[in-house]
Enzyme design. Sequence first.
Site, PDB file in Angstrom:
ATOM      1  N   HIS A 117      -7.285  -2.801   9.232  1.00 64.98           N
ATOM      2  CA  HIS A 117      -8.562  -3.434   8.914  1.00 64.98           C
ATOM      3  C   HIS A 117      -9.362  -3.676  10.191  1.00 64.98           C
ATOM      4  CE1 HIS A 117      -6.520  -5.404   5.110  1.00 64.98           C
ATOM      5  NE2 HIS A 117      -6.560  -4.083   5.048  1.00 64.98           N
ATOM      6  N   HIS A 162     -12.495  -2.902   2.125  1.00 65.41           N
ATOM      7  CA  HIS A 162     -11.062  -2.983   2.426  1.00 65.41           C
ATOM      8  C   HIS A 162     -10.778  -2.705   3.904  1.00 65.41           C
ATOM      9  CE1 HIS A 162      -6.742  -2.061   0.796  1.00 65.41           C
ATOM     10  NE2 HIS A 162      -6.702  -2.432   2.059  1.00 65.41           N
ATOM     11  N   TYR A 196      -7.635  19.293  19.709  1.00 66.99           N
ATOM     12  CA  TYR A 196      -8.194  18.199  20.484  1.00 66.99           C
ATOM     13  C   TYR A 196      -7.366  16.935  20.266  1.00 66.99           C
ATOM     14  CZ  TYR A 196     -11.956  15.396  22.571  1.00 66.99           C
ATOM     15  OH  TYR A 196     -12.697  14.562  23.365  1.00 66.99           O
ATOM     16  N   HIS A 206      -2.734   2.599   8.373  1.00 65.24           N
ATOM     17  CA  HIS A 206      -3.774   1.850   7.658  1.00 65.24           C
ATOM     18  C   HIS A 206      -4.013   0.541   8.389  1.00 65.24           C
ATOM     19  CE1 HIS A 206      -6.012  -0.374   4.725  1.00 65.24           C
ATOM     20  NE2 HIS A 206      -5.009  -1.188   4.447  1.00 65.24           N
ATOM     21  N   GLU A 218       0.812  -1.223   0.000  1.00 67.95           N
ATOM     22  CA  GLU A 218       0.000   0.000   0.000  1.00 67.95           C
ATOM     23  C   GLU A 218       0.845   1.273   0.000  1.00 67.95           C
ATOM     24  OE1 GLU A 218      -2.790  -0.705  -0.728  1.00 67.95           O
ATOM     25  OE2 GLU A 218      -3.816  -2.156   0.542  1.00 67.95           O
ATOM     26  N   TYR A 254     -20.309  13.765  17.843  1.00 65.56           N
ATOM     27  CA  TYR A 254     -19.486  14.955  17.578  1.00 65.56           C
ATOM     28  C   TYR A 254     -18.037  14.613  17.245  1.00 65.56           C
ATOM     29  CZ  TYR A 254     -17.325  14.775  22.250  1.00 65.56           C
ATOM     30  OH  TYR A 254     -16.618  14.400  23.360  1.00 65.56           O
TER      31      TYR A 254
END
Length: 221
Positions: A102, A163, A216, A100, A81, A121
């Site tokens: 899953h 994915h 935040y 990344h 990837e 929120y």
Amino acid sequence: MLKPPYKDTTKLRQAIIDTCREMNRRGINQGTSGNVSARAGKRMIITPSGVPYDRMTPDMLVSVPLNGKGKQKGDFPPSTEWQFHQALLREKEDMHAVVHAHPVHSTALSINRVEIPACHYMVAIFGGNTVPLADYALFGSQDLADHVTGAMKERSGCLMANHGAVVTGETLEKALWRMEELEVLAHAYIVSQTVGKPHILSKEEIDEVLGAVANYGIKSS
């Protein structure tokens, strides 16, 4: 805790490995299906393809140019990837890490090709009133990189159709935090639909939150 700007050092490479291991420990990822990268000057350091995290060592990570020119450096091939990692770091100069994975609930929504609306929120920590869905393309392809960067043009996270999910972070630590929050959000959205019809916050309500979440999230010590 390492702070950007990162340099290609053993400490950075180990921090990337530690992030991978922490993903699996927290149940965000399984096996070697996820991958992590970090900006290091004009290059990125990314996890190699197919190496279990518990056997990964700093010298196994791969250095890839961000501008598309020059050679990859390393004894192992980079994650399949690498193209969307490269594209995201090239496009988002204020972001220094890409994660990344899953995670089960995020992946479940992606299988149903459903983006996450403003059901809570915390959707605002991804930059807007949705966590968008990137279109499907073969893993590791340039098409997938194009879809992901398009979906994340104004976002710091997205689901990837059939994915998984991907996020960016100002630091490695914040990218991991954002991925965990994305999975919690996906889980909550799924559960909320089993007890009724979720109430979606308005654009005005999310805009108000966006103004309050600029700083935040987890802070580097």
